[in-house]
Design a protein around this motif. Structure first.
Motif, PDB file in Angstrom:
ATOM      1  N   VAL A 136       0.846  -1.204   0.000  1.00 43.89           N
ATOM      2  CA  VAL A 136       0.000   0.000   0.000  1.00 43.89           C
ATOM      3  C   VAL A 136       0.876   1.248   0.000  1.00 43.89           C
ATOM      4  O   VAL A 136       0.639   2.201  -0.758  1.00 43.89           O
ATOM      5  N   LYS A 137       1.920   1.247   0.821  1.00 42.86           N
ATOM      6  CA  LYS A 137       2.822   2.399   0.876  1.00 42.86           C
ATOM      7  C   LYS A 137       3.578   2.562  -0.435  1.00 42.86           C
ATOM      8  O   LYS A 137       3.782   3.693  -0.913  1.00 42.86           O
ATOM      9  N   GLY A 139       2.556   1.634  -3.433  1.00 38.36           N
ATOM     10  CA  GLY A 139       1.611   2.143  -4.428  1.00 38.36           C
ATOM     11  C   GLY A 139       1.380   3.633  -4.273  1.00 38.36           C
ATOM     12  O   GLY A 139       1.311   4.380  -5.262  1.00 38.36           O
ATOM     13  N   GLN A 140       1.258   4.100  -3.030  1.00 42.56           N
ATOM     14  CA  GLN A 140       1.076   5.532  -2.782  1.00 42.56           C
ATOM     15  C   GLN A 140       2.310   6.321  -3.208  1.00 42.56           C
ATOM     16  O   GLN A 140       2.193   7.422  -3.755  1.00 42.56           O
ATOM     17  N   ALA A 141       3.502   5.744  -2.966  1.00 40.89           N
ATOM     18  CA  ALA A 141       4.739   6.424  -3.357  1.00 40.89           C
ATOM     19  C   ALA A 141       4.835   6.558  -4.876  1.00 40.89           C
ATOM     20  O   ALA A 141       5.262   7.605  -5.395  1.00 40.89           O
ATOM     21  N   ALA A 143       2.282   6.669  -6.978  1.00 41.18           N
ATOM     22  CA  ALA A 143       1.287   7.661  -7.398  1.00 41.18           C
ATOM     23  C   ALA A 143       1.809   9.078  -7.175  1.00 41.18           C
ATOM     24  O   ALA A 143       1.620   9.972  -8.026  1.00 41.18           O
ATOM     25  N   THR A 144       2.487   9.302  -6.055  1.00 41.31           N
ATOM     26  CA  THR A 144       3.084  10.616  -5.782  1.00 41.31           C
ATOM     27  C   THR A 144       4.190  10.923  -6.782  1.00 41.31           C
ATOM     28  O   THR A 144       4.314  12.055  -7.281  1.00 41.31           O
ATOM     29  N   ALA A 192      -1.242   5.777 -12.661  1.00 43.70           N
ATOM     30  CA  ALA A 192      -0.783   5.152 -11.421  1.00 43.70           C
ATOM     31  C   ALA A 192      -1.355   3.739 -11.326  1.00 43.70           C
ATOM     32  O   ALA A 192      -2.503   3.492 -11.709  1.00 43.70           O
ATOM     33  N   GLY A 195      -4.075   0.453  -6.398  1.00 41.13           N
ATOM     34  CA  GLY A 195      -3.537   0.220  -5.065  1.00 41.13           C
ATOM     35  C   GLY A 195      -3.732  -1.214  -4.616  1.00 41.13           C
ATOM     36  O   GLY A 195      -4.705  -1.882  -4.991  1.00 41.13           O
ATOM     37  N   GLU A 197      -4.682  -2.253  -1.868  1.00 42.49           N
ATOM     38  CA  GLU A 197      -5.909  -2.404  -1.082  1.00 42.49           C
ATOM     39  C   GLU A 197      -7.128  -2.631  -1.963  1.00 42.49           C
ATOM     40  O   GLU A 197      -8.171  -3.110  -1.470  1.00 42.49           O
TER      41      GLU A 197
END
Length: 237
Positions: A136-137, A139-141, A143-144, A192, A195, A197
């Motif tokens: 999850v982290k 995937g967020q990284a 996307a950023t 992106a 995620g 999740e």
């Protein structure tokens, strides 16, 4: 002089393209690796959680007893609770082949088998939860990273700059230029990855066995009585 300007223009274009596509490839490689890790996480879920969950279900045998197990432990299963798995003799034999059995009586061996699988499942769920949190982290990284890349590499501005290099002045672009820029921007826009999740099911952790063993033992007595010959009792000889 004109040849010098043309050569300089080509060098600048090459530098812009190398930088743009170099960073883009890095992000695409990160996204590809991320998607590969999602697949590996699902295999981890199947091997480290799914098989042991099905073993517990087979030992409990009946869905009312499985629901009671959920109530005792606070667990829920959105994936592996399948009535077919409870009634398949071939799956049953394969899942229990080679499982360590210990205890003085058949009933004790039955209980110990359940608790051994429970402890192994507890560890598998903890490892899967750690994998999920990491993905999850990541995937967020990514996307950023994509948002930052798109902001720093505005395609419309880049195309306008390259056209000015070609024309050698700051003349206004034709009416078709913005349309081409918009099409190119949409064509090259990075997406992106989904995620973790949204791609992988979430499972709660099991409580420590010592906190619920007292409630599970009478449940197992009912499960053992529900087993029929030749059934799981045979695995506990």
């Amino acid at each position: 002089m004109h040849g010098m300007e043309e050569m300089l223009s080509l060098e600048i274009k090459k530098e812009i393209a190398d930088r743009y596509f170099g960073f883009r490839k890095m992000i695409e490689d990160d996204s590809r690796l991320y998607n590969e890790q999602i697949l590996l996480a699902y295999r981890q879920l199947e091997n480290g959680v799914g098989f042991d969950l099905v073993r517990l279900y087979i030992l409990l045998q009946r869905e009312p007893l499985i629901r009671e197990f959920f109530q005792v432990t606070g667990f829920r299963d959105p994936v592996f609770l399948d009535p077919y798995l409870l009634n398949s003799d071939s799956i049953r034999r394969r899942l229990f082949a080679g499982q360590p059995i210990h205890g003085f009586t058949r009933h004790m061996r039955f209980n110990n088998l359940f608790f051994d699988v429970y402890l192994r499942l507890q560890q598998g769920l903890e490892e899967y939860a750690g994998t999920m949190d990491r993905l999850v982290k990541e995937g967020q990284a990514i996307a950023t990273e994509i948002a930052t890349f798109e902001r720093k590499n505005d395609m419309g501005s880049m195309m306008g700059f390259l056209r000015r290099l070609d024309s050698g002045d700051d003349t206004m672009p034709s009416e078709l230029s913005p349309l081409r820029d918009t099409y190119m921007e949409e064509k090259l826009r990075l997406q992106a990855p989904n995620g973790a999740e949204t791609l992988l099911p979430a499972f709660p952790l099991l409580p420590p066995l010592k906190t619920c063993k007292g409630k599970l033992t009478p449940l197992l007595a009912k499960a053992y009585a529900a087993q029929q010959e030749p059934e799981v009792r045979n695995f506990c000889r």
